[in-house]
Design an enzyme around this catalytic site. Structure first.
Site, mmCIF file in Angstrom:
data_model
loop_
_atom_site.group_PDB
_atom_site.id
_atom_site.type_symbol
_atom_site.label_atom_id
_atom_site.label_comp_id
_atom_site.label_asym_id
_atom_site.label_seq_id
_atom_site.Cartn_x
_atom_site.Cartn_y
_atom_site.Cartn_z
ATOM 1 N N ASN A 66 -2.090 2.646 5.104
ATOM 2 C CA ASN A 66 -0.935 1.764 4.977
ATOM 3 C C ASN A 66 -0.665 1.127 6.345
ATOM 4 O OD1 ASN A 66 2.717 1.764 4.380
ATOM 5 N ND2 ASN A 66 0.985 0.247 4.280
ATOM 6 N N GLY A 67 -1.016 -0.181 6.279
ATOM 7 C CA GLY A 67 -0.514 -1.001 7.624
ATOM 8 C C GLY A 67 -1.719 -1.792 7.978
ATOM 9 N N ARG A 77 4.534 -0.502 -4.434
ATOM 10 C CA ARG A 77 4.208 -0.793 -2.981
ATOM 11 C C ARG A 77 2.746 -1.608 -3.195
ATOM 12 N NH1 ARG A 77 6.777 2.008 0.779
ATOM 13 N NH2 ARG A 77 5.035 1.655 2.139
ATOM 14 N N LYS A 112 14.168 -15.346 -8.650
ATOM 15 C CA LYS A 112 13.719 -14.462 -9.686
ATOM 16 C C LYS A 112 13.041 -14.833 -10.981
ATOM 17 C CE LYS A 112 14.563 -11.419 -8.073
ATOM 18 N NZ LYS A 112 15.285 -11.108 -6.952
ATOM 19 N N CYS A 155 0.961 -1.288 -0.006
ATOM 20 C CA CYS A 155 0.172 -0.169 0.216
ATOM 21 C C CYS A 155 0.985 1.171 -0.069
ATOM 22 C CB CYS A 155 -1.042 0.079 1.252
ATOM 23 S SG CYS A 155 -2.147 -1.302 1.147
ATOM 24 N N TRP A 201 -2.331 -3.100 -1.941
ATOM 25 C CA TRP A 201 -1.977 -4.336 -1.818
ATOM 26 C C TRP A 201 -2.743 -5.052 -0.769
ATOM 27 C CZ3 TRP A 201 0.343 -8.315 1.560
ATOM 28 C CH2 TRP A 201 1.023 -9.407 0.785
ATOM 29 N N GLU A 245 9.403 -15.202 -9.403
ATOM 30 C CA GLU A 245 8.823 -14.120 -9.219
ATOM 31 C C GLU A 245 8.089 -13.561 -10.232
ATOM 32 O OE1 GLU A 245 10.721 -11.386 -5.456
ATOM 33 O OE2 GLU A 245 12.128 -12.167 -7.203
ATOM 34 N N GLU A 276 18.539 -17.587 -5.119
ATOM 35 C CA GLU A 276 18.169 -16.163 -5.798
ATOM 36 C C GLU A 276 17.890 -16.147 -7.221
ATOM 37 O OE1 GLU A 276 17.091 -13.646 -4.497
ATOM 38 O OE2 GLU A 276 17.520 -12.028 -5.883
ATOM 39 N N LYS A 309 6.808 -4.575 -3.169
ATOM 40 C CA LYS A 309 7.939 -4.622 -3.011
ATOM 41 C C LYS A 309 8.344 -4.300 -1.453
ATOM 42 C CE LYS A 309 12.274 -2.666 -4.834
ATOM 43 N NZ LYS A 309 12.740 -4.006 -4.997
ATOM 44 N N HIS A 313 19.762 -36.935 -3.323
ATOM 45 C CA HIS A 313 19.217 -37.169 -2.091
ATOM 46 C C HIS A 313 17.649 -36.735 -2.494
ATOM 47 C CE1 HIS A 313 22.759 -38.181 -0.041
ATOM 48 N NE2 HIS A 313 23.035 -36.903 -0.196
HETATM 49 C C1 G6P Z 1 9.583 -8.265 -0.403
HETATM 50 C C2 G6P Z 1 10.101 -7.949 -1.991
HETATM 51 C C3 G6P Z 1 11.497 -8.785 -2.148
HETATM 52 C C4 G6P Z 1 12.321 -8.581 -0.839
HETATM 53 C C5 G6P Z 1 11.711 -8.726 0.582
HETATM 54 C C6 G6P Z 1 12.442 -8.147 1.652
HETATM 55 O O1 G6P Z 1 9.104 -9.719 -0.400
HETATM 56 O O2 G6P Z 1 9.076 -8.330 -3.009
HETATM 57 O O3 G6P Z 1 12.077 -8.381 -3.267
HETATM 58 O O4 G6P Z 1 13.359 -9.380 -0.816
HETATM 59 O O5 G6P Z 1 10.502 -8.129 0.594
HETATM 60 O O6 G6P Z 1 12.529 -6.813 1.556
HETATM 61 P P1 G6P Z 1 13.519 -5.846 2.485
HETATM 62 O O7 G6P Z 1 13.018 -4.464 1.821
HETATM 63 O O8 G6P Z 1 13.514 -6.159 3.638
HETATM 64 O O9 G6P Z 1 14.769 -6.050 1.678
#
Ligand code: G6P
Length: 616
Positions: free
Chosen positions: A106-107, A27, A493, A2, A81, A496, A489, A611, A512
């Site tokens: 937001n919250g 956001r 990616k 949000c 969101w 996502e 990672e 994000k 395993h």
């Molecule tokens: C969300 C984002 C990720 C990020 C994670 C942690 O899930 O989509 O890309 O890695 O939060 O965020 P931060 O701001 O704490 O690195």
């Protein structure tokens, strides 16, 4: 998670709010809405979907009532969101009460159920399933007796449990916006004859570069020519107005098709900027963390790293680095797990949080948990490695090491991750000083820019390679040692942004269990730099090949691996081992990017994600 924006001006603010929402869309993008106070009336427009859908709805409203539409000199807006209640127009913000008060939030309001019962008993009816609607009614309720909107907001926040940044307007206070925060970010933008609030200053860069960072418990009373801050008791507060150095261009795509691609390419520069001025002849300089850091780091006997998502993967790499270079134990944990586990804290342990945003709820809660441990059973000190300044995380940590990635707007994190790795490489060197590996780290970091440039030259090759993934449903990523978290990672990616199911395994674990999945429908991506694990990785790759798996290997040009039946080798330039995990991340980012583009998914705003995750 949000985004909110608000404005009080002497001109129509609807376009400013809309542009602010576009800049906050990272956001959350489930729905968007705007409320304006004009001519004694409150007008709201909301739409399911992205901000563009709201813009269309506003344009339609304008067309229906030419010259009118939804203008106003006072307004608030929101991009959502979803947490409480589905993605519907009724659940979209702003929420209103009695057509007099409108609120964006937001919250999460934790006691919303009890408040809802109370407000229903007082005669209010609810039109949404959100936790936020109680705030609108509560403020309306208190506004009936309070002297002004700020008084009503003060009375209302006194009743709220949970996390919030709120912006509120009311037709009874036609030039006043009231905003407040506890647990969610909020800045106040200072203009000439106009003032603004937003979740992130990037939303306001087109209209101002002067900001006041609000802190938890602040209430801002915002009018066109004046603003005032108080605490929750109404006592005046002073906070400095700060000039942002962030340029407008830094928050725009700058000719790239997507923010993610721009951010991948920016790594050449920002990775270099992250180490610049922070290295000495005998290794990374502890002074980069602050004047007291040298003495403090000398006392450190162990490290706990806590983070979420991509940041957690950076922590997992750091464990290899810190233990091998500084020879002290390092534990890495997901923030959401750490705080509920009663962890045992070793003597003289440094608590490190990693976060791009500095506002991730679980990471922040973990930090607060760590800080609240009784003295004697707690941590030596807390260090935040963070990309955004003036966040809850940086404010509440003893020590700060800033990454210098600049604004990251694509939801899938790229440059924030690799700059975290640069900071963690430096931290490992600082903890290792004065041993030889500290010098080695400092030397390797200086070759970073050219290494990344050489890797980016593989972009076209990787784009071609991506075709092999487009019609697949699953993929495996393999790595060993510090490349195992890089494989994690890479898999994240791909998941996502291309919605392809991808999992990472330490290559030695393949036999395993996951080997059972391998067939010609399951591409396997492996990372094979020239490090201590290369020969082992080669054997693991044979295990895949022998079972008909289709392998794609990012290998050092001197690895001896050659493309052949079922095996595509992408030759990587030779990269110093100390920074190889950073450089090997880049082709995996590009692979995910090109698969997503080929599949036609929304690269910068993948479905269901946001994000900045400010809820647990
Ligand atoms: C969300 C984002 C990720 C990020 C994670 C942690 O899930 O989509 O890309 O890695 O939060 O965020 P931060 O701001 O704490 O690195």
């Amino acid at each position: 998670m949000c985004g909110i924006v608000g404005a009080s001006a002497q001109r129509d603010v609807s376009a400013i709010l809309l542009e602010g929402l576009r800049r906050l869309e990272y956001r959350g993008y489930d729905s968007a809405g705007m409320a304006l106070v004009d001519d004694g009336a409150l007008r709201r427009q909301r739409a399911v979907g992205k901000v563009a859908a709201l813009a269309d709805a506003l344009a339609d409203a304008q067309a229906e009532t030419p010259g009118d539409g939804l203008p106003g000199r006072l307004g608030i807006a929101h991009t959502r969101w979803a947490t409480h209640g589905g993605v519907t127009e009724a659940n979209a913000h702003p929420h209103a009460s009695s057509e007099r008060v409108a609120v964006v939030h937001n919250g999460i309001i934790e006691n919303h159920e009890a408040l809802r019962d109370e407000l229903v008993a007082a005669g209010y009816s609810f039109t949404s399933e959100t936790d936020t609607e109680v705030v609108a009614h509560l403020i309306d309720f208190y506004r009936r007796t309070a002297a002004d909107l700020a008084g009503a907001v003060r009375a209302a926040v006194d009743r709220l449990h949970g996390a919030y940044a709120l912006a509120v307007v009311s037709i009874d206070d036609p030039d006043t916006l009231v905003a407040t925060r506890r647990g969610s970010p909020l800045v106040l933008g200072v203009g000439i004859g106009e003032h603004f609030v937003a979740s992130d200053l990037a939303a306001l860069l087109p209209v101002t570069r002067r900001f006041v960072y609000l802190e938890d418990g602040d209430i801002a009373i915002v009018q066109p020519k004046h603003f005032a801050l108080t605490d929750f008791n109404g006592q005046p507060i002073e906070r400095p107005v700060q000039e942002s150095e962030l340029s407008l261009e830094a928050t725009e795509k700058g000719g790239y098709r997507h923010f993610m691609l721009k951010e991948i390419y920016e790594q050449t520069r920002v990775l270099t900027e992250t180490w610049q001025g922070r290295l000495g002849d005998d290794g990374p300089l502890a002074a980069a963390i602050g004047p007291q850091a040298e003495a403090l780091l000398a006392e450190v006997e162990s490290v706990h790293i806590v983070a979420c998502g991509t940041s957690y993967h950076a922590g997992c790499v750091a464990r290899y680095w810190i233990e091998s270079r500084a020879r002290i134990p390092c534990n890495v944990e997901l923030a959401s797990e750490f705080r509920y586990r009663s962890p045992v804290v070793p003597k003289n342990c440094l608590f490190v949080t990693l976060s791009q945003s500095g506002e991730t709820a679980d990471t922040l809660a973990a930090l607060r948990y760590a800080k609240a441990l009784p003295s004697g059973a707690g941590y030596l000190a807390t260090l935040a490695i963070c990309n955004k300044p003036e966040t809850s995380l940086t404010r509440e940590s003893d020590l700060i090491l800033m990454t210098r990635a600049g604004p990251e707007i694509g939801v899938a994190s790229t440059k924030a991750f690799t700059t975290q790795l640069v900071c963690l490489a430096m931290l490992s060197g600082m903890l290792a000083r004065p041993n030889a590996s500290a010098v080695h780290v400092a030397q390797a970091l200086q070759s970073m820019g050219s290494a990344i440039e050489a890797v980016l030259a593989l972009d076209d090759t990787i784009a071609e390679l991506a075709e092999a993934f487009v019609d697949k449903h699953h993929a495996l990523f393999l790595g060993r040692g510090p490349m195992y978290p890089i494989a994690m990672e890479g898999a994240l990616k791909l998941k996502e942004i291309s919605y392809l199911h991808a999992e990472a395994y330490a290559a030695g674990e393949l036999k395993h269990g996951p080997l059972a999945l391998v067939d010609d429908d399951m591409p396997v991506v492996a990372i094979a730099p020239t490090d201590d694990w290369l020969e082992k990785v080669k054997s693991n790759l044979q295990e895949v090949r022998a079972r008909g798996g289709r392998l794609f290997v990012f290998a050092d040009e001197n690895s001896g691996l050659k493309s052949g039946e079922g095996l595509t080798v992408i030759d990587m330039p030779h990269i110093a081992e100390a920074i190889a995990p950073i450089a090997y991340t880049v082709p995996l980012q590009l692979l995910a990017y090109h698969v997503a583009v080929a599949k036609g998914t929304d690269v910068d705003q993948p479905r269901n994600l946001a994000k900045s995750v400010t809820v647990e």
